[in-house]
Scaffold this motif. Structure first.
Motif, PDB file in Angstrom:
ATOM      1  N   PRO A 140       0.818  -1.223   0.000  1.00  0.00           N
ATOM      2  CA  PRO A 140       0.000   0.000   0.000  1.00  0.00           C
ATOM      3  C   PRO A 140       0.849   1.269   0.000  1.00  0.00           C
ATOM      4  CG  PRO A 140      -0.865  -1.597   1.568  1.00  0.00           C
ATOM      5  CD  PRO A 140       0.470  -2.113   1.137  1.00  0.00           C
ATOM      6  N   LEU A 141       1.963   1.245   0.724  1.00  0.00           N
ATOM      7  CA  LEU A 141       2.856   2.402   0.749  1.00  0.00           C
ATOM      8  C   LEU A 141       3.472   2.635  -0.623  1.00  0.00           C
ATOM      9  CD1 LEU A 141       4.361   4.605   2.323  1.00  0.00           C
ATOM     10  CD2 LEU A 141       6.105   2.884   2.882  1.00  0.00           C
ATOM     11  N   VAL A 142       3.785   1.559  -1.319  1.00  0.00           N
ATOM     12  CA  VAL A 142       4.353   1.667  -2.669  1.00  0.00           C
ATOM     13  C   VAL A 142       3.391   2.412  -3.581  1.00  0.00           C
ATOM     14  CG1 VAL A 142       5.053   0.374  -4.711  1.00  0.00           C
ATOM     15  CG2 VAL A 142       5.757  -0.408  -2.446  1.00  0.00           C
ATOM     16  N   ASN A 143       2.131   2.010  -3.572  1.00  0.00           N
ATOM     17  CA  ASN A 143       1.131   2.642  -4.437  1.00  0.00           C
ATOM     18  C   ASN A 143       0.920   4.102  -4.077  1.00  0.00           C
ATOM     19  OD1 ASN A 143       0.604   0.269  -5.913  1.00  0.00           O
ATOM     20  ND2 ASN A 143      -0.779  -0.470  -4.326  1.00  0.00           N
ATOM     21  N   LEU A 144       0.921   4.400  -2.780  1.00  0.00           N
ATOM     22  CA  LEU A 144       0.726   5.778  -2.327  1.00  0.00           C
ATOM     23  C   LEU A 144       1.886   6.662  -2.779  1.00  0.00           C
ATOM     24  CD1 LEU A 144      -0.787   7.882  -0.629  1.00  0.00           C
ATOM     25  CD2 LEU A 144       0.495   7.076   1.368  1.00  0.00           C
ATOM     26  N   LEU A 145       3.102   6.209  -2.552  1.00  0.00           N
ATOM     27  CA  LEU A 145       4.263   6.999  -2.929  1.00  0.00           C
ATOM     28  C   LEU A 145       4.395   7.146  -4.440  1.00  0.00           C
ATOM     29  CD1 LEU A 145       6.959   5.705  -0.395  1.00  0.00           C
ATOM     30  CD2 LEU A 145       5.774   7.908  -0.385  1.00  0.00           C
TER      31      LEU A 145
END
Length: 207
Positions: free
Chosen positions: A53-58
């Motif tokens: 999820p952090l990957v997609n957000l960043l």
């Protein structure tokens, strides 16, 4: 696409080296039990999923290219540390878990973003040429992945001739140097990828 595929090839060579060498890193360099490898692999996979999820957000906020470049350089640093495993002023078990935890972060980014980048490249090419060739792009990437994995195994096997046993482990340590060079090369090459230009052209071209 050339910059992408060269970087991807180098990455998969490095990834194969570290995955092949993990058992040796734990048992030869750190002197720990072989059974620990399974637990470490499970932890690595779990942490990678946690970071998705952090990957997609960043990626939406700062772009895919910079994250991939940072992930390549981050992974190269991990390989550099591999050379010194067992010699660091930390308990061996801490070194083992530390490497896996820090390795899971770039692995999460490189497990998601390259496919998205290739999708952008294929879409741009389809709009520019009027021909959809997504299958060719993904087939070319798969071919380079397989070639990188094969050469990664060959490189690791060749390095073990310099030593792969406790007290005679130079070959295992040199695999860390090989991975360091490959990931560093991947990051430097991928800096040349023109993400902003490609995305700008995608926004202005008619579907």
């Amino acid at each position: 696409f050339r910059y992408y595929v060269v970087a991807d090839f180098s990455y998969f060579m490095a990834l194969t080296i570290i995955n092949t060498g993990l058992l040796y890193y734990i048992t030869v360099l750190l002197g720990l039990e072989e059974a620990l490898v399974s637990a470490l692999l499970a932890l690595m996979v779990l942490l990678s999923f946690v970071f998705y999820p952090l990957v997609n957000l960043l990626a939406r906020r700062v772009g895919k290219k910079i994250l991939i470049v940072v992930a390549f350089f981050w992974m190269s640093a991990i390989f550099f540390v591999v050379f010194f495993l067992g010699r660091l002023p930390l308990p061996d078990i801490v070194q083992a878990y530390g490497v896996i935890i820090f390795y899971a972060v770039p692995l999460a980014f490189l497990g998601v973003l390259p496919n998205a980048v290739l999708g952008d490249i294929a879409e741009h090419d389809a709009r520019a040429t009027g021909q959809a060739q997504e299958g060719m792009f993904f087939a070319a990437r798969t071919l380079m992945q397989k070639l990188g994995q094969t050469l990664g195994i060959v490189v690791f096997a060749a390095l073990t001739t310099f030593g792969r046993n406790p007290g005679d482990d130079l070959g295992i340590r040199l695999s860390g140097v090989a991975g360091f060079v490959l990931c560093l090369l991947a990051g430097i090459v991928f800096i040349r990828y023109g993400e902003q230009k490609l995305l700008a052209e995608l926004q202005t071209e008619e579907p």
